[in-house]
Design a protein around this motif. Sequence first.
Motif, PDB file in Angstrom:
ATOM      1  N   PRO A 155       0.660  -1.280  -0.096  1.00  0.00           N
ATOM      2  CA  PRO A 155      -0.122  -0.124   0.024  1.00  0.00           C
ATOM      3  C   PRO A 155       0.935   1.396   0.021  1.00  0.00           C
ATOM      4  N   LEU A 156       0.162   2.426  -0.620  1.00  0.00           N
ATOM      5  CA  LEU A 156       1.143   3.616  -0.525  1.00  0.00           C
ATOM      6  C   LEU A 156       0.263   4.601   0.337  1.00  0.00           C
ATOM      7  N   ARG A 157       1.120   5.177   1.234  1.00  0.00           N
ATOM      8  CA  ARG A 157       0.439   5.906   2.341  1.00  0.00           C
ATOM      9  C   ARG A 157       0.601   7.391   1.882  1.00  0.00           C
ATOM     10  N   SER A 158      -0.068   8.241   2.509  1.00  0.00           N
ATOM     11  CA  SER A 158      -0.021   9.754   2.107  1.00  0.00           C
ATOM     12  C   SER A 158       1.266  10.192   2.151  1.00  0.00           C
ATOM     13  N   GLY A 159       1.516  11.157   1.249  1.00  0.00           N
ATOM     14  CA  GLY A 159       2.850  11.633   1.197  1.00  0.00           C
ATOM     15  C   GLY A 159       3.817  10.916   0.273  1.00  0.00           C
ATOM     16  N   GLN A 160       3.633   9.448   0.053  1.00  0.00           N
ATOM     17  CA  GLN A 160       4.452   8.616  -0.824  1.00  0.00           C
ATOM     18  C   GLN A 160       4.086   8.620  -2.302  1.00  0.00           C
ATOM     19  N   GLN A 161       5.219   8.855  -2.943  1.00  0.00           N
ATOM     20  CA  GLN A 161       5.225   8.815  -4.478  1.00  0.00           C
ATOM     21  C   GLN A 161       6.125   7.970  -5.016  1.00  0.00           C
ATOM     22  N   VAL A 162       5.426   7.370  -6.268  1.00  0.00           N
ATOM     23  CA  VAL A 162       6.279   6.328  -7.046  1.00  0.00           C
ATOM     24  C   VAL A 162       6.089   6.757  -8.465  1.00  0.00           C
ATOM     25  N   TYR A 163       7.385   6.846  -9.174  1.00  0.00           N
ATOM     26  CA  TYR A 163       7.294   7.128 -10.636  1.00  0.00           C
ATOM     27  C   TYR A 163       7.915   5.982 -11.538  1.00  0.00           C
ATOM     28  N   ALA A 164       7.245   5.396 -12.419  1.00  0.00           N
ATOM     29  CA  ALA A 164       7.597   4.493 -13.471  1.00  0.00           C
ATOM     30  C   ALA A 164       8.210   5.189 -14.585  1.00  0.00           C
ATOM     31  N   ARG A 165       9.409   5.661 -14.534  1.00  0.00           N
ATOM     32  CA  ARG A 165      10.169   6.300 -15.685  1.00  0.00           C
ATOM     33  C   ARG A 165      10.210   5.178 -16.964  1.00  0.00           C
ATOM     34  N   GLY A 166       9.571   5.924 -18.028  1.00  0.00           N
ATOM     35  CA  GLY A 166       9.655   5.170 -19.401  1.00  0.00           C
ATOM     36  C   GLY A 166       8.971   3.737 -19.521  1.00  0.00           C
ATOM     37  N   ARG A 167       7.932   3.704 -18.474  1.00  0.00           N
ATOM     38  CA  ARG A 167       7.419   2.228 -18.540  1.00  0.00           C
ATOM     39  C   ARG A 167       5.954   2.305 -17.668  1.00  0.00           C
ATOM     40  N   ASP A 168       5.311   1.305 -17.903  1.00  0.00           N
ATOM     41  CA  ASP A 168       4.042   1.171 -17.022  1.00  0.00           C
ATOM     42  C   ASP A 168       4.314   0.982 -15.464  1.00  0.00           C
ATOM     43  N   LEU A 169       3.205   1.324 -14.926  1.00  0.00           N
ATOM     44  CA  LEU A 169       3.064   1.177 -13.371  1.00  0.00           C
ATOM     45  C   LEU A 169       1.943   0.315 -13.007  1.00  0.00           C
ATOM     46  N   VAL A 170       2.326  -0.843 -12.400  1.00  0.00           N
ATOM     47  CA  VAL A 170       1.215  -1.769 -11.672  1.00  0.00           C
ATOM     48  C   VAL A 170       1.444  -1.674 -10.289  1.00  0.00           C
ATOM     49  N   VAL A 171       0.438  -1.303  -9.610  1.00  0.00           N
ATOM     50  CA  VAL A 171       0.221  -1.358  -8.140  1.00  0.00           C
ATOM     51  C   VAL A 171      -0.812  -2.347  -7.591  1.00  0.00           C
ATOM     52  N   MET A 172      -0.401  -3.261  -6.682  1.00  0.00           N
ATOM     53  CA  MET A 172      -1.064  -4.317  -6.408  1.00  0.00           C
ATOM     54  C   MET A 172      -1.833  -4.022  -4.983  1.00  0.00           C
ATOM     55  N   ALA A 173      -1.740  -2.973  -4.523  1.00  0.00           N
ATOM     56  CA  ALA A 173      -2.430  -2.604  -3.094  1.00  0.00           C
ATOM     57  C   ALA A 173      -3.051  -1.188  -3.204  1.00  0.00           C
ATOM     58  N   MET A 174      -3.615  -0.766  -2.179  1.00  0.00           N
ATOM     59  CA  MET A 174      -4.244   0.464  -2.197  1.00  0.00           C
ATOM     60  C   MET A 174      -3.384   1.814  -2.354  1.00  0.00           C
ATOM     61  N   VAL A 175      -3.828   2.725  -3.097  1.00  0.00           N
ATOM     62  CA  VAL A 175      -2.957   3.810  -3.045  1.00  0.00           C
ATOM     63  C   VAL A 175      -4.004   4.839  -2.423  1.00  0.00           C
ATOM     64  N   ASN A 176      -3.516   5.229  -1.126  1.00  0.00           N
ATOM     65  CA  ASN A 176      -4.262   5.914  -0.117  1.00  0.00           C
ATOM     66  C   ASN A 176      -4.444   7.506  -0.612  1.00  0.00           C
ATOM     67  N   PRO A 177      -5.408   8.177   0.090  1.00  0.00           N
ATOM     68  CA  PRO A 177      -5.449   9.716  -0.231  1.00  0.00           C
ATOM     69  C   PRO A 177      -4.011  10.415   0.295  1.00  0.00           C
ATOM     70  N   GLY A 178      -3.404  11.182  -0.528  1.00  0.00           N
ATOM     71  CA  GLY A 178      -2.377  11.830  -0.188  1.00  0.00           C
ATOM     72  C   GLY A 178      -1.199  11.220  -0.910  1.00  0.00           C
ATOM     73  N   ALA A 179      -1.336   9.842  -1.509  1.00  0.00           N
ATOM     74  CA  ALA A 179      -0.247   9.217  -2.219  1.00  0.00           C
ATOM     75  C   ALA A 179      -0.342   9.432  -3.606  1.00  0.00           C
ATOM     76  N   GLU A 180       0.816   9.259  -4.458  1.00  0.00           N
ATOM     77  CA  GLU A 180       0.928   9.689  -5.809  1.00  0.00           C
ATOM     78  C   GLU A 180       1.690   8.786  -6.580  1.00  0.00           C
ATOM     79  N   VAL A 181       0.853   8.271  -7.831  1.00  0.00           N
ATOM     80  CA  VAL A 181       1.477   7.487  -8.700  1.00  0.00           C
ATOM     81  C   VAL A 181       1.573   7.735  -9.984  1.00  0.00           C
ATOM     82  N   ILE A 182       2.990   7.878 -10.654  1.00  0.00           N
ATOM     83  CA  ILE A 182       3.217   8.540 -11.828  1.00  0.00           C
ATOM     84  C   ILE A 182       3.946   7.493 -12.762  1.00  0.00           C
ATOM     85  N   ALA A 183       3.543   7.503 -14.034  1.00  0.00           N
ATOM     86  CA  ALA A 183       3.957   6.666 -14.916  1.00  0.00           C
ATOM     87  C   ALA A 183       4.167   7.370 -16.266  1.00  0.00           C
ATOM     88  N   ASP A 184       5.222   7.098 -17.167  1.00  0.00           N
ATOM     89  CA  ASP A 184       5.090   7.775 -18.578  1.00  0.00           C
ATOM     90  C   ASP A 184       4.380   6.580 -19.561  1.00  0.00           C
TER      91      ASP A 184
END
Length: 262
Positions: A155-184
């Motif tokens: 799970p990604l908690r508030s304030g956490q950020q994940v960036y998939a540079r140049g590819r897809d992003l797959v998240v298997m758990a909850m992206v909580n409020p305040g978290a950020e997921v980024i992908a090209d």
Amino acid sequence: MSVALAGRSPTTFEIKSASLPLLALRLKSPDLQVLEDELRAQYGDKPDFFDHDLLVLDLSTLQAEASEEASPAELDFPAIVALLTAHRLRPLAVRGGNDEQMAAAVAAGLLAANDVRVQTAARPPEPPPTTATAAQPEPSALEAPPPGALVIDRPLRSGQQVYARGRDLVVMAMVNPGAEVIADGHIHVYAPLRGRAIAGARGWPDARIFAREMKPELVSISGVYRTSDEALPGEVWGHAATVRLQSSEEAGDKLIFEQVNA
């Protein structure tokens, strides 16, 4: 009859054609204060989003929007270079300007590169309103991200950020409020999406966002975004759904939300 003849080549060097991965910034306004404000709003909390990427400054939109009576926009190219450099971009060349603009850009140390091709997305056709199957968009002129995906299984908690540079992003758990997921590329969330999701982050308009439970604070594709301040349709909110970008000359850019049937 063909004849093969021996040739000679230098022993100390070879001349080869090469290509560079370049970003293009299409300038839509000569107001640099607005540009600075929007860059800060978009990337101010992501100081490492750019990694000294080479960039072409595209002035073609300014030229297209200028009327015949209007004087050409005066641009402070040293200030533009300094502003983009502060965001870890490396302006290399300029294209699409008038003679005065191109001369000023060259004087500021940029290359005149009108032959550089800035690729844009092909316009997908409008889907027929009476059919259940969405129309397939035409292939994009932009190159898709390479194969492979970054997989996050926590799970990604508030304030956490994940960036998939140049590819897809797959998240298997909850992206909580305040978290950020980024992908090209695409973003797949096999759990509730309650934070921010930014797909096609470097301008790929064919990117999509998929979520098992769509309750985002913000979704964005190729810079076109929608926040939770604008309520999603009831058939999408809280359901398995996908988001894609649809563009047309008449209607502009729209984010299309569609429920995914299990």
